[in-house]
Scaffold this active site. Sequence first.
Site, short mmCIF file in Angstrom:
data_model
loop_
_atom_site.label_atom_id
_atom_site.label_comp_id
_atom_site.label_asym_id
_atom_site.label_seq_id
_atom_site.Cartn_x
_atom_site.Cartn_y
_atom_site.Cartn_z
NE ARG A 141 -1.42 1.19 4.74
CZ ARG A 141 -1.53 2.48 5.05
NH1 ARG A 141 -1.84 3.37 4.13
NH2 ARG A 141 -1.30 2.89 6.30
N PRO B 94 5.49 8.60 0.27
CG PRO B 94 4.52 9.82 -1.44
CD PRO B 94 5.07 9.97 -0.06
CB SER B 95 9.24 6.24 -2.93
OG SER B 95 8.58 6.63 -4.12
NE ARG B 96 6.61 0.53 1.83
CZ ARG B 96 5.48 0.52 1.12
NH1 ARG B 96 5.06 1.64 0.52
NH2 ARG B 96 4.78 -0.58 0.99
CG LEU B 97 12.14 7.75 -0.22
CD1 LEU B 97 12.52 8.74 -1.32
CD2 LEU B 97 13.39 7.04 0.31
#
Length: 213
Positions: free
Chosen positions: A10, A190-193
């Site tokens: 997700r 977003p982007s796990r950042l």
Amino acid sequence: MTRNIADIRRDYEGGKLDESNMPSEPMPLFDEWLTLALESEGLDGNAMTLSTVDRQGLPHARVVLLKGNDEQGLYFYSNYHSHKGSELANVPQAALTFWWPSLDRQVRIEGHVSKISKKESDAYFESRPWDSKLGAWVATQSVVIPDREWLEEREQRYRQVYSEQEIHRPIHWGGYRVEPSMIEFWQGQPSRLHDRIRYEKRDDEWHHFRLAP
């Protein structure tokens, strides 16, 4: 297992955390996040995972409810004879974890734990519903019991005992205060950042800095 949980994904979206705009102390921001969580998560907004360690250093975790917070710390209530009560009596340190999925936010807190005063515990106990007061007497928390019927029979006996008298707080039940020495705010991105801002208390002063996601 019929579903490969490794494939579950997700996206996280949320307002950014900028360390240059963070308050000098963490509790005002925690209050702000908690207020929003109570609105978005409903009755589960004050649920937190309480982690403790036993004498052997083995960790144990369970979900409990936050019942108050102020400049002195965060408060929850329990049976002092429970597993967590025994663990805190031997190692008075704990970690708290709040997870608010609707906000893509997590807060981690670590600190020293102590019992609150009898007067404070009495005041909170008196505010509880009648059934909750009774439950504090019925439940011999964490003790092995033979079956559900044993618990229900014990409840009926206590209902008869207290049917015509006031229920006072058991001496084995009361409140704890977690005095934070570390509070970390996590905001999904977003982007796990993800954004992670950690506060640490050193010599009675709070300092904060950014961590890599």
